[in-house]
Enzyme design. Structure first.
Site, PDB file in Angstrom:
ATOM      1  N   LEU A   8       6.660   3.185   1.726  1.00 64.40           N
ATOM      2  CA  LEU A   8       7.542   2.030   1.876  1.00 64.40           C
ATOM      3  C   LEU A   8       8.612   2.259   2.945  1.00 64.40           C
ATOM      4  CD1 LEU A   8       7.971   1.093  -1.892  1.00 64.40           C
ATOM      5  CD2 LEU A   8       6.239   0.333  -0.259  1.00 64.40           C
TER       6      LEU A   8
ATOM      7  N   GLN B 181       5.585 -11.913   6.669  1.00 56.96           N
ATOM      8  CA  GLN B 181       5.023 -12.699   7.785  1.00 56.96           C
ATOM      9  C   GLN B 181       4.485 -11.790   8.886  1.00 56.96           C
ATOM     10  OE1 GLN B 181       8.289 -15.227   8.847  1.00 56.96           O
ATOM     11  NE2 GLN B 181       7.958 -16.582   7.093  1.00 56.96           N
TER      12      GLN B 181
ATOM     13  N   VAL C 110      10.715  -7.642   9.409  1.00 57.74           N
ATOM     14  CA  VAL C 110      11.832  -6.709   9.577  1.00 57.74           C
ATOM     15  C   VAL C 110      11.479  -5.772  10.728  1.00 57.74           C
ATOM     16  CG1 VAL C 110      13.215  -4.908   8.477  1.00 57.74           C
ATOM     17  CG2 VAL C 110      12.419  -6.878   7.139  1.00 57.74           C
TER      18      VAL C 110
ATOM     19  N   SER D   8       6.350  -0.704  10.291  1.00 60.67           N
ATOM     20  CA  SER D   8       4.999  -0.586   9.728  1.00 60.67           C
ATOM     21  C   SER D   8       4.774   0.858   9.313  1.00 60.67           C
ATOM     22  CB  SER D   8       3.961  -0.979  10.784  1.00 60.67           C
ATOM     23  OG  SER D   8       2.681  -0.518  10.402  1.00 60.67           O
ATOM     24  N   SER D   9       4.035   1.035   8.231  1.00 59.06           N
ATOM     25  CA  SER D   9       3.690   2.394   7.799  1.00 59.06           C
ATOM     26  C   SER D   9       2.890   3.108   8.887  1.00 59.06           C
ATOM     27  CB  SER D   9       2.858   2.350   6.516  1.00 59.06           C
ATOM     28  OG  SER D   9       3.536   1.603   5.530  1.00 59.06           O
TER      29      SER D   9
ATOM     30  N   GLN E 284     -10.452  -2.787   1.587  1.00 56.26           N
ATOM     31  CA  GLN E 284     -10.004  -3.476   2.794  1.00 56.26           C
ATOM     32  C   GLN E 284     -10.038  -2.575   4.029  1.00 56.26           C
ATOM     33  OE1 GLN E 284      -6.009  -4.285   0.983  1.00 56.26           O
ATOM     34  NE2 GLN E 284      -5.237  -3.929   3.051  1.00 56.26           N
TER      35      GLN E 284
ATOM     36  N   HIS F 159       9.325  -3.459   3.460  1.00 55.34           N
ATOM     37  CA  HIS F 159       8.892  -3.634   2.074  1.00 55.34           C
ATOM     38  C   HIS F 159      10.100  -3.893   1.162  1.00 55.34           C
ATOM     39  CE1 HIS F 159       5.565  -0.826   3.574  1.00 55.34           C
ATOM     40  NE2 HIS F 159       4.871  -1.851   3.121  1.00 55.34           N
TER      41      HIS F 159
ATOM     42  N   GLN G  43      -2.937 -12.644   6.971  1.00 53.95           N
ATOM     43  CA  GLN G  43      -3.073 -12.307   5.551  1.00 53.95           C
ATOM     44  C   GLN G  43      -2.305 -13.316   4.694  1.00 53.95           C
ATOM     45  OE1 GLN G  43      -2.848  -8.174   3.824  1.00 53.95           O
ATOM     46  NE2 GLN G  43      -0.753  -8.814   3.440  1.00 53.95           N
TER      47      GLN G  43
ATOM     48  N   MET H  65       0.846  -1.200   0.000  1.00 49.38           N
ATOM     49  CA  MET H  65       0.000   0.000   0.000  1.00 49.38           C
ATOM     50  C   MET H  65       0.880   1.249   0.000  1.00 49.38           C
ATOM     51  SD  MET H  65      -3.427  -0.870   2.086  1.00 49.38           S
ATOM     52  CE  MET H  65      -2.781  -0.636   3.721  1.00 49.38           C
TER      53      MET H  65
HETATM   54  P1  AMP Z   1       1.424  -2.987   3.443  1.00 48.57           P
HETATM   55  O1  AMP Z   1       2.016  -1.932   2.592  1.00 48.57           O
HETATM   56  O2  AMP Z   1       1.386  -2.643   4.895  1.00 48.57           O
HETATM   57  O3  AMP Z   1       0.121  -3.506   2.913  1.00 48.57           O
HETATM   58  O4  AMP Z   1       2.415  -4.206   3.352  1.00 48.57           O
HETATM   59  C1  AMP Z   1       2.791  -4.750   2.127  1.00 48.57           C
HETATM   60  C2  AMP Z   1       3.541  -6.017   2.360  1.00 48.57           C
HETATM   61  O5  AMP Z   1       4.705  -5.742   3.153  1.00 48.57           O
HETATM   62  C3  AMP Z   1       2.738  -7.070   3.130  1.00 48.57           C
HETATM   63  O6  AMP Z   1       3.002  -8.345   2.574  1.00 48.57           O
HETATM   64  C4  AMP Z   1       3.285  -6.944   4.527  1.00 48.57           C
HETATM   65  O7  AMP Z   1       3.174  -8.143   5.279  1.00 48.57           O
HETATM   66  C5  AMP Z   1       4.738  -6.622   4.250  1.00 48.57           C
HETATM   67  N1  AMP Z   1       5.365  -5.968   5.396  1.00 48.57           N
HETATM   68  C6  AMP Z   1       4.957  -4.832   6.010  1.00 48.57           C
HETATM   69  N2  AMP Z   1       5.755  -4.567   7.068  1.00 48.57           N
HETATM   70  C7  AMP Z   1       6.677  -5.555   7.124  1.00 48.57           C
HETATM   71  C8  AMP Z   1       7.762  -5.848   7.995  1.00 48.57           C
HETATM   72  N3  AMP Z   1       8.078  -5.084   9.037  1.00 48.57           N
HETATM   73  N4  AMP Z   1       8.504  -6.956   7.747  1.00 48.57           N
HETATM   74  C9  AMP Z   1       8.196  -7.755   6.702  1.00 48.57           C
HETATM   75  N5  AMP Z   1       7.181  -7.542   5.841  1.00 48.57           N
HETATM   76  C10 AMP Z   1       6.425  -6.458   6.056  1.00 48.57           C
END
Ligand code: AMP
Length: 300
Positions: free
Chosen positions: A42, A158, A186, A195-196, A70, A46, A163, A39
């Site tokens: 980044l 993960q 990560v 996380s964003s 969603q 990501h 999801q 989304m």
């Molecule tokens: P999002 O942009 O939050 O929808 O995430 C996009 C993808 O990045 C999803 O598959 C998330 O699980 C993955 N993702 C987000 N944060 C992390 C993180 N800290 N470590 C690994 N994968 C992540």
């Protein structure tokens, strides 16, 4: 090199066409396309997915789409950070080849779409319980992205454990010829999962936030090292909940499941984690941010 950006489906499809059925010069095998759905906004989590995708494919497409279906009513769809230019600059550092950043109209000619992708019981628990309809939105957008990109490989984090499990189920049930790769979480140096939504945290909340990961790690350690009675198990869960709440979180859920998100109870009363790989999953609010984390526990 900066990735090439496409905003509409047909241009992306045209760009990807030459890769399909082509031999890779070096190894003489078919070229592979990878998809990393995001989304946007980044961060290094990501970018790690993109690096993993590069190891499994010749061409990597990163989708950036804040998917309206969603988000529930009253959730952060409008305020979700949209930072396309910065995202593209970051993707250049990890050699992503294409960015697919469609408009809402391009993805949803009719919104809400009358067609549904439902995921059943696995989606009705955990995040699905507190965010009704969330995984229906994830299901349809991922199904669409799979059909648009037709990747050989797709990488998901993960961090969003439920999801990932739902997407593996989707691929199995709809016979998508796509290899799904789950990428490790990560974290920041202090353990907070990137996380964003972490940017919704105030400076004080950001100091407190790593407690979530610490509490899960300690619970995982206790589950591994002790032969537990049902009573001791219940107490561990209560103590962990108290620790997280006392730090200032409002817990949405803290649950222990098998690694396939089944019940760890062998019947309604008996607790038995022997010979099962289990996962502790948590969602908790800290101020305006709803934080997710999980911890796998391998029980020997
Ligand atoms: P999002 O942009 O939050 O929808 O995430 C996009 C993808 O990045 C999803 O598959 C998330 O699980 C993955 N993702 C987000 N944060 C992390 C993180 N800290 N470590 C690994 N994968 C992540």
């Amino acid at each position: 090199m900066s990735p090439i950006i496409y905003h509409d489906i047909s241009s992306l499809r045209e760009a990807l066409q030459p890769y399909r059925g082509q031999q890779n010069d070096k190894q003489g095998r078919q070229q592979r396309i990878a998809l990393v759905p995001t989304m946007g906004n980044l961060h290094d989590g990501h970018l790690e997915l993109v690096k993993i995708a590069k190891q499994h494919a010749d061409v990597v497409v990163v989708s950036i789409f804040v998917n309206p279906t969603q988000f529930g009513v009253g959730e952060d769809f409008d305020s979700y950070p949209r930072t396309l230019d910065a995202d593209v600059a970051k993707l250049a550092t990890v050699d992503a080849d294409y960015v697919f950043a469609p408009s809402i109209d391009a993805m949803y000619p009719v919104l809400p779409p009358p067609t549904a992708v439902l995921s059943g019981a696995i989606a009705n628990q955990l995040c699905g319980q507190s965010r009704p309809g969330h995984f229906d939105g994830v299901g349809i957008v991922v199904a669409k992205l799979f059909n648009i990109v037709q990747p050989d490989v797709a990488v998901f984090g993960q961090k969003d454990y439920q999801q990932l499990a739902i997407i593996k189920q989707l691929v199995r049930d709809l016979s998508y010829p796509i290899n799904i790769i789950g990428a490790p979480i990560v974290r920041a140096d202090d353990g907070l999962a990137l996380s964003s939504r972490n940017q919704y945290l105030s400076a004080n909340e950001r100091q407190v936030a790593p407690v979530l990961h610490q509490a899960l790690q300690e619970l995982a350690q206790s589950l591994k090292s002790t032969a537990l009675s049902q009573q001791a198990f219940d107490k561990l869960l209560v103590d962990t909940r108290t620790r997280i709440s006392d730090a200032g979180f409002v817990i949405d859920y803290l649950e222990i499941k098998t690694d396939e998100l089944g019940s760890i109870m062998s019947d309604s009363t008996t607790f038995n984690i022997e010979n099962k790989n289990i996962v502790i999953l948590v969602a908790a609010w800290l101020g305006r941010a709803r934080l997710l984390d999980n911890q796998l526990v391998v029980v020997n």
